[in-house]
Design a protein around this motif. Structure first.
Motif, short mmCIF file in Angstrom:
data_model
loop_
_atom_site.label_atom_id
_atom_site.label_comp_id
_atom_site.label_asym_id
_atom_site.label_seq_id
_atom_site.Cartn_x
_atom_site.Cartn_y
_atom_site.Cartn_z
N SER A 95 0.87 -1.19 0.00
CA SER A 95 0.00 0.00 0.00
C SER A 95 0.90 1.23 0.00
CB SER A 95 -0.92 0.01 1.23
OG SER A 95 -1.76 1.15 1.20
N GLU B 23 -9.55 2.49 -3.89
CA GLU B 23 -8.39 3.26 -4.31
C GLU B 23 -7.20 2.33 -4.61
OE1 GLU B 23 -8.69 7.70 -2.39
OE2 GLU B 23 -7.58 6.17 -1.29
N SER B 24 -6.99 1.34 -3.78
CA SER B 24 -5.88 0.42 -3.99
C SER B 24 -6.07 -0.37 -5.28
CB SER B 24 -5.76 -0.53 -2.80
OG SER B 24 -4.72 -1.47 -2.99
N LEU C 96 -6.01 8.99 -4.34
CA LEU C 96 -5.76 8.31 -5.60
C LEU C 96 -5.10 9.20 -6.64
CD1 LEU C 96 -6.15 5.81 -7.42
CD2 LEU C 96 -8.41 6.70 -7.99
N LEU D 261 -0.60 6.97 -1.42
CA LEU D 261 -2.01 6.63 -1.64
C LEU D 261 -2.80 6.78 -0.36
CD1 LEU D 261 -4.14 5.49 -3.62
CD2 LEU D 261 -3.46 3.21 -2.89
N ASN D 262 -2.23 6.39 0.76
CA ASN D 262 -2.92 6.51 2.04
C ASN D 262 -2.99 7.96 2.51
OD1 ASN D 262 -3.22 3.70 2.13
ND2 ASN D 262 -1.23 3.45 3.15
N TYR E 88 -5.49 1.98 -8.25
CA TYR E 88 -4.08 2.38 -8.33
C TYR E 88 -3.24 1.27 -8.94
CZ TYR E 88 0.67 3.44 -6.79
OH TYR E 88 2.03 3.66 -6.77
N PHE E 89 -3.39 0.06 -8.43
CA PHE E 89 -2.58 -1.04 -8.95
C PHE E 89 -3.03 -1.42 -10.36
CE2 PHE E 89 -1.65 -1.69 -4.40
CZ PHE E 89 -0.26 -1.71 -4.48
N PRO F 118 -10.61 2.96 0.83
CA PRO F 118 -9.24 2.47 0.62
C PRO F 118 -9.14 1.24 -0.28
CG PRO F 118 -9.53 3.13 2.90
CD PRO F 118 -10.89 3.22 2.27
N PRO F 119 -10.01 0.22 -0.15
CA PRO F 119 -9.87 -0.94 -1.07
C PRO F 119 -10.08 -0.56 -2.53
CG PRO F 119 -11.23 -1.51 0.83
CD PRO F 119 -11.05 -0.03 0.87
#
Length: 413
Positions: free
Chosen positions: A285, A324-325, A294, A289-290, A328-329, A321-322
């Motif tokens: 993570s 956005e993750s 994003l 990002l945190n 992002y990936f 958060p899930p």
């Protein structure tokens, strides 16, 4: 007046198309009946071959006719009739050399795919909906849609034989019925071809079950990757660091120069271990990002990419958060593919939102030809976003450019 004439012309063309699409099955049965009459020699079994031929033709035409009707309804009215076809699982080759398709073991991949295709089709409720539609549509939609072309044919025959009354009546029927004759195809298609609520719920349960299995496998693989990276990288360096410090402690009084050299090496090893741990945390993570969301994380990712990447975002988004993750990936995967496979030099990333969620477009100037393959990165991206009901649309003609659109419905905007 001009609008009415235009509506009549468009309706006439659509009625002809609907009649042509829905009448192949009656044509097959008419041809079978004609063949039986021509072939019949008093033997009651002589009609078996034409009957079997007509049944096979009906089964073969069920899916193409239904797909064409769905396409026409969506194009003309914007009403999307979901097909709901069941997707077959990929076939797997076992250590014994046989292929497993989810139903049986076959000697070759071709046999496994063929067996899987027909088993899946026969057990698919959507296939039986298509078959029912091809049987019902000619008696309902097809007959009504045939009125304008039939009226036009009567008008041509009447005028050609100097029967003005018959010709005029046929022309009036064709013109009056044209704007409306094709419209029954919409409610009939929606009523018959659309999956029932129970089937939709069952398909959704199957989809969620598959997504849960994919998520479990992905999480297990990620845990193994983290364990492997820790074991082979930071853990080994920390063990070596402890040994170097213990040796330096023993050499401090007898050989100070060698002890100082060991301490310098230990300090360098500690710095390297710290960098490896930071990279590992960033892979799990990213801190940006945190901390910043994003959009800023995607901009930071663009700066680290060897491509010339332009990022445009109309708003600052803060999502769960899930989500956005996952997005992002997903962007990271697409940029990696652009560099590794497409040999692109430039890329463009657009982050926006609509009424339902977030829309991310990633476009590169590479050689194109990207496709989704089992076990590939794009397939993994689709599975990752499917957990959140997200979709991935890929447009990648040969020669490029490649454009991928990720859409994730969400409320936290």
């Amino acid at each position: 007046m001009r609008q009415w004439v235009s509506s009549a012309c468009v309706g006439f063309v659509r009625a002809c198309v609907v009649a042509a699409v829905t009448m192949p099955v009656p044509a097959v049965w008419a041809a079978a009946a004609a063949l039986w009459i021509w072939w019949w020699g008093g033997d009651p079994w002589s009609g078996t071959v034409p009957f079997v031929w007509a049944c096979i033709g009906t089964l073969a035409l069920a899916r193409p006719v239904s797909r064409m009707v769905r396409s026409l309804v969506a194009k003309w009215t914007g009403t999307v009739v979901p097909a709901g076809y069941r997707q077959a699982a990929p076939v797997t080759r076992l250590s014994t050399g046989y292929w497993w398709n989810g139903f049986s073991y076959e000697r070759t991949r071709r046999d496994a795919l063929m067996d899987q295709k027909w088993r899946t089709r026969w057990r698919d409720p959507a296939f039986w909906r298509d078959l029912r539609f091809t049987v019902i549509a000619p008696l309902t939609v097809g007959v009504i849609a045939a009125v304008p072309p039939a009226g036009a044919a009567v008008a041509v025959l009447g005028f050609s034989r100097s029967s003005l009354l018959v010709g005029a009546l046929g022309l009036v029927v064709a013109i009056a019925a044209a704007p409306y004759a094709w419209r029954p195809v919409v409610p009939v298609a929606v009523r018959i071809l659309r999956p029932s609520p129970a089937m939709t719920l069952a398909d959704r349960v199957d989809e969620l079950t598959a997504q849960r299995a994919d998520t479990t496998v992905a999480q297990a693989a990620e845990i193994r990757r983290i364990e492997r990276d820790l074991h082979d990288g930071a853990q080994a360096r920390l063990v070596a660091l402890g040994l170097s410090l213990a040796t330096a402690e023993k050499l401090m009084e007898t050989n100070p120069d060698q002890a100082r050299a060991l301490l310098r090496d230990a300090r360098a090893g500690a710095a390297t271990s710290l960098n490896e741990l930071r990279e590992l945390v960033r892979g799990i993570s990213p801190p940006v990002l945190n901390e910043r969301g994003l959009v800023d994380a995607v901009r930071a990712l663009a700066l680290d990419s060897p491509l010339d990447v332009a990022v445009s975002a109309d708003v600052r988004l803060r999502l769960d958060p899930p989500i956005e993750s996952a997005v992002y990936f997903g962007v990271a995967e697409l940029l990696t593919n652009a560099v590794k496979h497409a040999h692109a030099t430039r890329a463009r990333i657009s982050v926006a939102r609509d009424d339902t969620g977030i829309v991310v477009d990633v476009e590169d100037d590479g050689r194109g030809g990207a496709g989704v393959s089992a076990g590939g990165g794009l397939a993994g991206l689709r599975r990752r976003l499917a957990v959140f009901d997200g979709t991935v649309e890929i447009t990648s003609p040969a020669g490029g450019p490649t454009r991928v659109r990720m859409v994730v419905p969400c409320e936290s905007l």
